[in-house]
Design a protein around this motif. Structure first.
Motif, PDB file in Angstrom:
ATOM      1  N   CYS A   1     100.241  77.965  54.311  1.00 28.48           N
ATOM      2  CA  CYS A   1      99.593  76.944  55.145  1.00 28.48           C
ATOM      3  C   CYS A   1     100.026  75.542  54.740  1.00 28.48           C
ATOM      4  CB  CYS A   1      98.085  77.048  55.026  1.00 28.48           C
ATOM      5  SG  CYS A   1      97.392  78.456  55.874  1.00 28.48           S
ATOM      6  N   GLU A   2     100.253  74.722  55.740  1.00 28.10           N
ATOM      7  CA  GLU A   2     100.616  73.321  55.542  1.00 28.10           C
ATOM      8  C   GLU A   2      99.867  72.488  56.573  1.00 28.10           C
ATOM      9  OE1 GLU A   2     104.792  73.049  56.228  1.00 28.10           O
ATOM     10  OE2 GLU A   2     105.285  74.552  54.731  1.00 28.10           O
ATOM     11  N   PRO A   3      99.471  71.285  56.228  1.00 28.14           N
ATOM     12  CA  PRO A   3      98.852  70.425  57.236  1.00 28.14           C
ATOM     13  C   PRO A   3      99.868  70.036  58.312  1.00 28.14           C
ATOM     14  CG  PRO A   3      99.223  69.208  55.220  1.00 28.14           C
ATOM     15  CD  PRO A   3      99.589  70.633  54.934  1.00 28.14           C
ATOM     16  N   MET A   4      99.367  69.751  59.487  1.00 28.48           N
ATOM     17  CA  MET A   4     100.219  69.271  60.580  1.00 28.48           C
ATOM     18  C   MET A   4      99.788  67.854  60.916  1.00 28.48           C
ATOM     19  SD  MET A   4     100.401  72.572  63.014  1.00 28.48           S
ATOM     20  CE  MET A   4     101.567  71.774  64.072  1.00 28.48           C
ATOM     21  N   PHE A   5     100.725  67.067  61.359  1.00 27.63           N
ATOM     22  CA  PHE A   5     100.422  65.681  61.647  1.00 27.63           C
ATOM     23  C   PHE A   5     100.643  65.366  63.121  1.00 27.63           C
ATOM     24  CE2 PHE A   5     101.535  66.004  57.199  1.00 27.63           C
ATOM     25  CZ  PHE A   5     100.423  65.407  56.629  1.00 27.63           C
ATOM     26  N   PHE A   6      99.883  64.422  63.598  1.00 23.77           N
ATOM     27  CA  PHE A   6      99.920  64.001  65.004  1.00 23.77           C
ATOM     28  C   PHE A   6     101.331  63.700  65.466  1.00 23.77           C
ATOM     29  CE2 PHE A   6      97.726  62.524  68.677  1.00 23.77           C
ATOM     30  CZ  PHE A   6      98.474  61.486  69.177  1.00 23.77           C
ATOM     31  N   GLU A   7     102.134  63.072  64.621  1.00 22.60           N
ATOM     32  CA  GLU A   7     103.492  62.702  65.013  1.00 22.60           C
ATOM     33  C   GLU A   7     104.393  63.910  65.234  1.00 22.60           C
ATOM     34  OE1 GLU A   7     101.581  59.440  62.880  1.00 22.60           O
ATOM     35  OE2 GLU A   7     101.976  61.489  62.267  1.00 22.60           O
ATOM     36  N   ASP A   8     103.976  65.087  64.783  1.00 23.66           N
ATOM     37  CA  ASP A   8     104.786  66.292  64.928  1.00 23.66           C
ATOM     38  C   ASP A   8     104.767  66.854  66.345  1.00 23.66           C
ATOM     39  OD1 ASP A   8     105.509  66.299  62.264  1.00 23.66           O
ATOM     40  OD2 ASP A   8     103.713  67.384  61.691  1.00 23.66           O
ATOM     41  N   TYR A   9     103.875  66.387  67.179  1.00 29.46           N
ATOM     42  CA  TYR A   9     103.778  66.886  68.547  1.00 29.46           C
ATOM     43  C   TYR A   9     104.527  65.956  69.483  1.00 29.46           C
ATOM     44  CZ  TYR A   9     100.302  69.942  66.685  1.00 29.46           C
ATOM     45  OH  TYR A   9      99.677  70.912  65.957  1.00 29.46           O
ATOM     46  N   ALA A  10     105.297  66.545  70.370  1.00 33.93           N
ATOM     47  CA  ALA A  10     106.111  65.737  71.278  1.00 33.93           C
ATOM     48  C   ALA A  10     105.832  66.111  72.724  1.00 33.93           C
ATOM     49  CB  ALA A  10     107.588  65.950  70.967  1.00 33.93           C
ATOM     50  N   GLU A  11     106.219  65.257  73.613  1.00 37.20           N
ATOM     51  CA  GLU A  11     106.227  65.521  75.041  1.00 37.20           C
ATOM     52  C   GLU A  11     104.859  65.924  75.606  1.00 37.20           C
ATOM     53  OE1 GLU A  11     109.502  68.131  75.942  1.00 37.20           O
ATOM     54  OE2 GLU A  11     110.642  67.264  74.300  1.00 37.20           O
ATOM     55  N   GLY A  12     103.794  65.257  75.143  1.00 34.67           N
ATOM     56  CA  GLY A  12     102.482  65.459  75.732  1.00 34.67           C
ATOM     57  C   GLY A  12     101.774  66.732  75.322  1.00 34.67           C
ATOM     58  N   ARG A  13     102.311  67.475  74.381  1.00 37.27           N
ATOM     59  CA  ARG A  13     101.661  68.717  73.942  1.00 37.27           C
ATOM     60  C   ARG A  13     100.878  68.456  72.658  1.00 37.27           C
ATOM     61  NH1 ARG A  13     106.621  70.457  75.946  1.00 37.27           N
ATOM     62  NH2 ARG A  13     106.366  71.922  77.652  1.00 37.27           N
ATOM     63  N   GLN A  14      99.997  67.511  72.709  1.00 41.98           N
ATOM     64  CA  GLN A  14      99.290  67.106  71.509  1.00 41.98           C
ATOM     65  C   GLN A  14      98.046  67.963  71.291  1.00 41.98           C
ATOM     66  OE1 GLN A  14      98.675  63.013  72.237  1.00 41.98           O
ATOM     67  NE2 GLN A  14     100.752  62.451  71.745  1.00 41.98           N
ATOM     68  N   VAL A  15      97.805  68.303  70.044  1.00 43.06           N
ATOM     69  CA  VAL A  15      96.603  68.987  69.616  1.00 43.06           C
ATOM     70  C   VAL A  15      96.027  68.132  68.509  1.00 43.06           C
ATOM     71  CG1 VAL A  15      95.674  71.079  68.581  1.00 43.06           C
ATOM     72  CG2 VAL A  15      97.612  71.228  70.127  1.00 43.06           C
ATOM     73  N   ALA A  16      94.742  67.902  68.539  1.00 45.38           N
ATOM     74  CA  ALA A  16      94.142  67.039  67.523  1.00 45.38           C
ATOM     75  C   ALA A  16      94.493  67.525  66.123  1.00 45.38           C
ATOM     76  CB  ALA A  16      92.631  67.012  67.716  1.00 45.38           C
ATOM     77  N   PRO A  17      95.034  66.658  65.274  1.00 46.82           N
ATOM     78  CA  PRO A  17      95.491  67.078  63.951  1.00 46.82           C
ATOM     79  C   PRO A  17      94.368  67.523  63.031  1.00 46.82           C
ATOM     80  CG  PRO A  17      95.572  64.713  64.137  1.00 46.82           C
ATOM     81  CD  PRO A  17      95.257  65.241  65.509  1.00 46.82           C
ATOM     82  N   TYR A  18      93.162  67.066  63.283  1.00 47.09           N
ATOM     83  CA  TYR A  18      92.058  67.414  62.392  1.00 47.09           C
ATOM     84  C   TYR A  18      91.542  68.837  62.613  1.00 47.09           C
ATOM     85  CZ  TYR A  18      89.489  65.849  66.501  1.00 47.09           C
ATOM     86  OH  TYR A  18      89.044  65.677  67.786  1.00 47.09           O
ATOM     87  N   VAL A  19      92.038  69.534  63.614  1.00 45.01           N
ATOM     88  CA  VAL A  19      91.640  70.935  63.831  1.00 45.01           C
ATOM     89  C   VAL A  19      92.861  71.849  63.905  1.00 45.01           C
ATOM     90  CG1 VAL A  19      89.429  70.448  64.936  1.00 45.01           C
ATOM     91  CG2 VAL A  19      91.492  70.628  66.338  1.00 45.01           C
ATOM     92  N   SER A  20      93.959  71.462  63.281  1.00 44.32           N
ATOM     93  CA  SER A  20      95.192  72.238  63.361  1.00 44.32           C
ATOM     94  C   SER A  20      95.828  72.391  61.993  1.00 44.32           C
ATOM     95  CB  SER A  20      96.206  71.553  64.281  1.00 44.32           C
ATOM     96  OG  SER A  20      95.686  71.424  65.567  1.00 44.32           O
ATOM     97  N   VAL A  21      96.494  73.520  61.804  1.00 46.13           N
ATOM     98  CA  VAL A  21      97.235  73.758  60.578  1.00 46.13           C
ATOM     99  C   VAL A  21      98.440  74.622  60.941  1.00 46.13           C
ATOM    100  CG1 VAL A  21      96.014  75.856  59.869  1.00 46.13           C
ATOM    101  CG2 VAL A  21      96.955  74.345  58.143  1.00 46.13           C
TER     102      VAL A  21
END
Length: 100
Positions: free
Chosen positions: A71-91
């Motif tokens: 498991c690694e944290p994911m960051f908001f900047e990792d999402y592109a082209e409108g496929r954003q998922v809130a980073p505080y509920v994603s891993v």
């Protein structure tokens, strides 16, 4: 405010209940393009949350108990082209394990 500072504690997820796949996954995770799946899960500690993994073979039954490797944290900047998922509920996890 930089949203990437708010994230799910990936080291404290533990076991979860698999609820299914949801939405369109990102095309890029932690700077790496690839084929990913966005799984919707739930546990007592975190409530509902997402785990992004590389595409997996097979089907995971709804309500299966699962845990994760790598498991690694994911960051908001990792999402592109409108496929954003809130980073505080994603891993991101390298592997999803179905428990017996």
């Amino acid at each position: 405010m930089k949203l990437s500072n708010i994230k799910l504690n990936s080291s404290a997820i533990g076991e979860a209940i698999y609820l299914g796949q949801e939405g369109q996954p990102p095309r890029q995770v932690n700077g790496q393009r690839g084929s990913y799946i966005r799984h919707l899960l739930m546990n007592e500690r975190h409530g509902l949350f997402y785990v992004i993994t590389p595409v997996i073979d097979g089907v995971i039954e709804e309500d299966a108990r699962v845990n994760f490797d790598g498991c690694e944290p994911m960051f908001f900047e990792d999402y592109a082209e409108g496929r954003q998922v809130a980073p505080y509920v994603s891993v991101y996890a390298k592997k999803l394990n179905v428990l017996k």
